[in-house]
Design a protein around this motif. Structure first.
Motif, PDB file in Angstrom:
ATOM      1  N   VAL A 231       0.790  -1.789  -0.273  1.00 36.10           N
ATOM      2  CA  VAL A 231       0.251   0.081  -0.239  1.00 36.10           C
ATOM      3  C   VAL A 231       0.706   1.504  -0.341  1.00 36.10           C
ATOM      4  O   VAL A 231       0.235   2.248  -0.161  1.00 36.10           O
ATOM      5  CB  VAL A 231      -1.178  -0.110   1.065  1.00 36.10           C
ATOM      6  CG1 VAL A 231      -2.304  -1.503   0.881  1.00 36.10           C
ATOM      7  CG2 VAL A 231      -0.201   0.486   3.047  1.00 36.10           C
ATOM      8  N   GLY A 232       2.244   1.405   0.030  1.00 32.50           N
ATOM      9  CA  GLY A 232       2.768   2.580   0.318  1.00 32.50           C
ATOM     10  C   GLY A 232       4.202   2.511   0.254  1.00 32.50           C
ATOM     11  O   GLY A 232       4.632   0.791   0.895  1.00 32.50           O
ATOM     12  N   THR A 233       5.092   3.152   0.132  1.00 28.12           N
ATOM     13  CA  THR A 233       6.643   2.543   0.563  1.00 28.12           C
ATOM     14  C   THR A 233       6.899   4.722   1.586  1.00 28.12           C
ATOM     15  O   THR A 233       6.358   4.827   0.989  1.00 28.12           O
ATOM     16  CB  THR A 233       7.411   2.762  -1.098  1.00 28.12           C
ATOM     17  OG1 THR A 233       7.325   3.017  -1.792  1.00 28.12           O
ATOM     18  CG2 THR A 233       7.260   0.992  -1.622  1.00 28.12           C
ATOM     19  N   ALA A 234       7.944   3.741   2.087  1.00 31.72           N
ATOM     20  CA  ALA A 234       9.173   4.868   2.671  1.00 31.72           C
ATOM     21  C   ALA A 234      10.051   4.644   3.350  1.00 31.72           C
ATOM     22  O   ALA A 234      10.884   3.854   3.219  1.00 31.72           O
ATOM     23  CB  ALA A 234       8.009   5.160   4.121  1.00 31.72           C
ATOM     24  N   ALA A 235      10.997   5.954   2.870  1.00 29.04           N
ATOM     25  CA  ALA A 235      12.604   6.506   2.812  1.00 29.04           C
ATOM     26  C   ALA A 235      12.719   6.774   3.866  1.00 29.04           C
ATOM     27  O   ALA A 235      14.402   6.591   4.431  1.00 29.04           O
ATOM     28  CB  ALA A 235      12.645   7.551   2.169  1.00 29.04           C
ATOM     29  N   ASP A 236      12.261   6.882   5.427  1.00 26.65           N
ATOM     30  CA  ASP A 236      13.145   7.168   6.780  1.00 26.65           C
ATOM     31  C   ASP A 236      11.563   6.351   7.596  1.00 26.65           C
ATOM     32  O   ASP A 236      10.648   6.328   7.216  1.00 26.65           O
ATOM     33  CB  ASP A 236      13.384   8.022   6.855  1.00 26.65           C
ATOM     34  CG  ASP A 236      12.705   9.905   6.201  1.00 26.65           C
ATOM     35  OD1 ASP A 236      11.108   9.133   7.007  1.00 26.65           O
ATOM     36  OD2 ASP A 236      12.960  10.252   5.899  1.00 26.65           O
ATOM     37  N   GLY A 237      12.002   6.304   9.201  1.00 28.93           N
ATOM     38  CA  GLY A 237      11.423   6.342  10.038  1.00 28.93           C
ATOM     39  C   GLY A 237       9.633   7.129   9.962  1.00 28.93           C
ATOM     40  O   GLY A 237       9.122   7.045  10.500  1.00 28.93           O
ATOM     41  N   GLU A 238      10.209   8.538   9.774  1.00 26.97           N
ATOM     42  CA  GLU A 238       9.312   9.156  10.210  1.00 26.97           C
ATOM     43  C   GLU A 238       8.400   9.314   9.443  1.00 26.97           C
ATOM     44  O   GLU A 238       7.150   9.272   9.329  1.00 26.97           O
ATOM     45  CB  GLU A 238       9.610  10.458  10.129  1.00 26.97           C
ATOM     46  CG  GLU A 238       9.431  11.719  10.304  1.00 26.97           C
ATOM     47  CD  GLU A 238       9.996  13.615  10.031  1.00 26.97           C
ATOM     48  OE1 GLU A 238       9.683  14.509   9.971  1.00 26.97           O
ATOM     49  OE2 GLU A 238      10.696  13.442  10.998  1.00 26.97           O
ATOM     50  N   GLU A 239       8.894   9.237   7.722  1.00 33.31           N
ATOM     51  CA  GLU A 239       7.822   9.247   6.755  1.00 33.31           C
ATOM     52  C   GLU A 239       7.434   7.749   6.991  1.00 33.31           C
ATOM     53  O   GLU A 239       6.065   7.403   6.489  1.00 33.31           O
ATOM     54  CB  GLU A 239       8.448   9.253   5.439  1.00 33.31           C
ATOM     55  CG  GLU A 239       6.927   8.081   4.124  1.00 33.31           C
ATOM     56  CD  GLU A 239       8.543   8.525   2.712  1.00 33.31           C
ATOM     57  OE1 GLU A 239       7.690   8.354   1.740  1.00 33.31           O
ATOM     58  OE2 GLU A 239       9.154   8.587   3.204  1.00 33.31           O
ATOM     59  N   ALA A 240       7.762   6.147   7.994  1.00 30.00           N
ATOM     60  CA  ALA A 240       6.576   5.042   7.821  1.00 30.00           C
ATOM     61  C   ALA A 240       5.889   5.637   8.961  1.00 30.00           C
ATOM     62  O   ALA A 240       4.177   5.300   8.870  1.00 30.00           O
ATOM     63  CB  ALA A 240       7.809   4.698   8.216  1.00 30.00           C
ATOM     64  N   VAL A 241       5.938   6.268   9.720  1.00 31.81           N
ATOM     65  CA  VAL A 241       5.099   6.673  10.682  1.00 31.81           C
ATOM     66  C   VAL A 241       3.928   7.334  10.049  1.00 31.81           C
ATOM     67  O   VAL A 241       2.851   7.116  10.210  1.00 31.81           O
ATOM     68  CB  VAL A 241       5.658   6.947  12.273  1.00 31.81           C
ATOM     69  CG1 VAL A 241       4.645   7.862  13.514  1.00 31.81           C
ATOM     70  CG2 VAL A 241       6.670   6.054  13.052  1.00 31.81           C
ATOM     71  N   ALA A 242       4.561   8.261   9.840  1.00 36.50           N
ATOM     72  CA  ALA A 242       3.236   8.609   8.632  1.00 36.50           C
ATOM     73  C   ALA A 242       2.096   8.486   7.665  1.00 36.50           C
ATOM     74  O   ALA A 242       0.474   8.612   7.931  1.00 36.50           O
ATOM     75  CB  ALA A 242       3.238  10.285   7.365  1.00 36.50           C
ATOM     76  N   LEU A 243       2.743   7.474   6.639  1.00 30.33           N
ATOM     77  CA  LEU A 243       2.081   6.668   5.856  1.00 30.33           C
ATOM     78  C   LEU A 243       1.183   5.816   6.878  1.00 30.33           C
ATOM     79  O   LEU A 243       0.217   5.113   5.759  1.00 30.33           O
ATOM     80  CB  LEU A 243       3.756   5.855   5.086  1.00 30.33           C
ATOM     81  CG  LEU A 243       3.873   7.301   4.682  1.00 30.33           C
ATOM     82  CD1 LEU A 243       4.187   6.550   3.343  1.00 30.33           C
ATOM     83  CD2 LEU A 243       2.677   7.903   3.128  1.00 30.33           C
ATOM     84  N   ALA A 244       1.754   4.796   8.177  1.00 29.18           N
ATOM     85  CA  ALA A 244       1.138   4.002   8.748  1.00 29.18           C
ATOM     86  C   ALA A 244      -0.120   4.500   8.959  1.00 29.18           C
ATOM     87  O   ALA A 244      -1.276   3.549   8.860  1.00 29.18           O
ATOM     88  CB  ALA A 244       2.523   3.618   9.664  1.00 29.18           C
ATOM     89  N   GLU A 245      -0.203   6.349   9.562  1.00 26.06           N
ATOM     90  CA  GLU A 245      -1.570   6.747   9.975  1.00 26.06           C
ATOM     91  C   GLU A 245      -2.345   6.728   8.377  1.00 26.06           C
ATOM     92  O   GLU A 245      -3.860   6.548   8.774  1.00 26.06           O
ATOM     93  CB  GLU A 245      -1.366   8.147  10.960  1.00 26.06           C
ATOM     94  CG  GLU A 245      -2.048   9.039  11.152  1.00 26.06           C
ATOM     95  CD  GLU A 245      -2.523   8.556  11.772  1.00 26.06           C
ATOM     96  OE1 GLU A 245      -3.653   8.638  12.234  1.00 26.06           O
ATOM     97  OE2 GLU A 245      -2.008   7.538  12.723  1.00 26.06           O
ATOM     98  N   GLN A 246      -1.534   7.192   7.165  1.00 21.36           N
ATOM     99  CA  GLN A 246      -2.581   7.246   6.366  1.00 21.36           C
ATOM    100  C   GLN A 246      -3.498   5.870   5.225  1.00 21.36           C
ATOM    101  O   GLN A 246      -4.640   6.768   4.957  1.00 21.36           O
ATOM    102  CB  GLN A 246      -1.665   7.975   5.085  1.00 21.36           C
ATOM    103  CG  GLN A 246      -2.242   8.346   3.655  1.00 21.36           C
ATOM    104  CD  GLN A 246      -1.375   9.287   2.739  1.00 21.36           C
ATOM    105  OE1 GLN A 246      -0.739   9.821   3.247  1.00 21.36           O
ATOM    106  NE2 GLN A 246      -1.627   9.220   1.762  1.00 21.36           N
ATOM    107  N   PHE A 247      -2.258   5.400   5.672  1.00 27.03           N
ATOM    108  CA  PHE A 247      -2.913   3.727   4.981  1.00 27.03           C
ATOM    109  C   PHE A 247      -3.488   3.267   5.545  1.00 27.03           C
ATOM    110  O   PHE A 247      -3.746   2.295   5.275  1.00 27.03           O
ATOM    111  CB  PHE A 247      -1.676   3.137   3.948  1.00 27.03           C
ATOM    112  CG  PHE A 247      -1.221   4.106   3.206  1.00 27.03           C
ATOM    113  CD1 PHE A 247      -2.091   5.019   1.855  1.00 27.03           C
ATOM    114  CD2 PHE A 247      -0.484   4.894   2.594  1.00 27.03           C
ATOM    115  CE1 PHE A 247      -1.962   5.759   0.472  1.00 27.03           C
ATOM    116  CE2 PHE A 247       0.408   5.186   1.712  1.00 27.03           C
ATOM    117  CZ  PHE A 247      -0.595   6.225   0.757  1.00 27.03           C
TER     118      PHE A 247
END
Length: 216
Positions: free
Chosen positions: A30-46
């Motif tokens: 459902v998504g890819t992140a380039a760092d931990g901060e983006e991963a946390v944000a995308l987990a909230e979104q997706f």
């Protein structure tokens, strides 16, 4: 379908693993992140079911990102996926809340089995890292959780011991498999809690309270 989010700071790894995950039956990337901060944000979104999390990433490292996601509740469940299978990496990820741990040489079948197991609420450990967990579980209870002074956390005490051993922030980050920013935050907390104004005073405090690890 098991919804999966992938976090890795290397583009070639993201693209390669993303392609692999897209070929696995029953799994949706459902998504890819380039760092931990983006991963946390995308987990909230997706709202993924499972996050495959690299540990060494800029801004927010994987272990800190795992900790933040674990604080949100039972989902998403995280599998640490990294090149490293050393004690600090394995135990750091599991203590932060990871439900699984795979090295990056894991095959497609192994990754699918781990994702499915973790999505069901089970644990999934690469056989290559299981001995690290067993070794940690055999540490005598009386020596595994010493009482710490001035409200220091176990990680802060660990960082303080490494400061006393003469390591720089960069060396501490490498040793603990965290980002330099995370180490700096720990150092600031240590100074505030111990009243130390500089590293020299922190070293004196460490030796005075039995927290110095000595040269390594």
């Amino acid at each position: 379908m098991i919804r999966v989010l992938l976090a890795d700071d290397q583009r070639v790894v993201r693209e390669g693993l993303g392609t692999l995950l897209g070929l696995l039956d029953g799994i949706e990337l459902v998504g890819t992140a380039a760092d931990g901060e983006e991963a946390v944000a995308l987990a909230e979104q997706f709202d993924p079911d499972v996050v495959l999390m690299d540990l060494r990433m800029p801004r927010v490292d994987g272990i800190e990102a795992i900790r933040r996601l674990a604080e949100r509740g039972d989902r998403p469940r995280v599998i640490a996926l990294t090149t490293y299978a050393d004690d600090a990496s394995v135990l750091g990820a599991l203590r932060a809340g990871a439900r699984g741990y795979l090295t990056k040489d894991a095959g497609a079948d192994q990754i699918r089995a781990a994702v499915e197991a973790v999505a069901r609420g089970e644990a999934a450990l690469d056989p290559a890292v299981q001995h690290h967990v067993i070794a940690a579980l055999t540490v005598p209870p009386e020596t595994s959780s010493p009482e710490l002074p001035d409200g220091l956390t176990p990680r802060e005490a660990e960082v303080l011991g490494l400061i006393a051993a003469g390591l720089t922030n960069t060396e501490i980050a490498d040793r603990l498999v965290v980002s330099g920013a995370t180490v700096k935050t720990h150092v600031n907390h240590i100074f505030a809690k111990t009243g130390a104004r500089d590293r020299a005073a922190a070293v004196v405090y460490a030796y005075g309270h039995g927290l110095a690890e000595g040269p390594r």
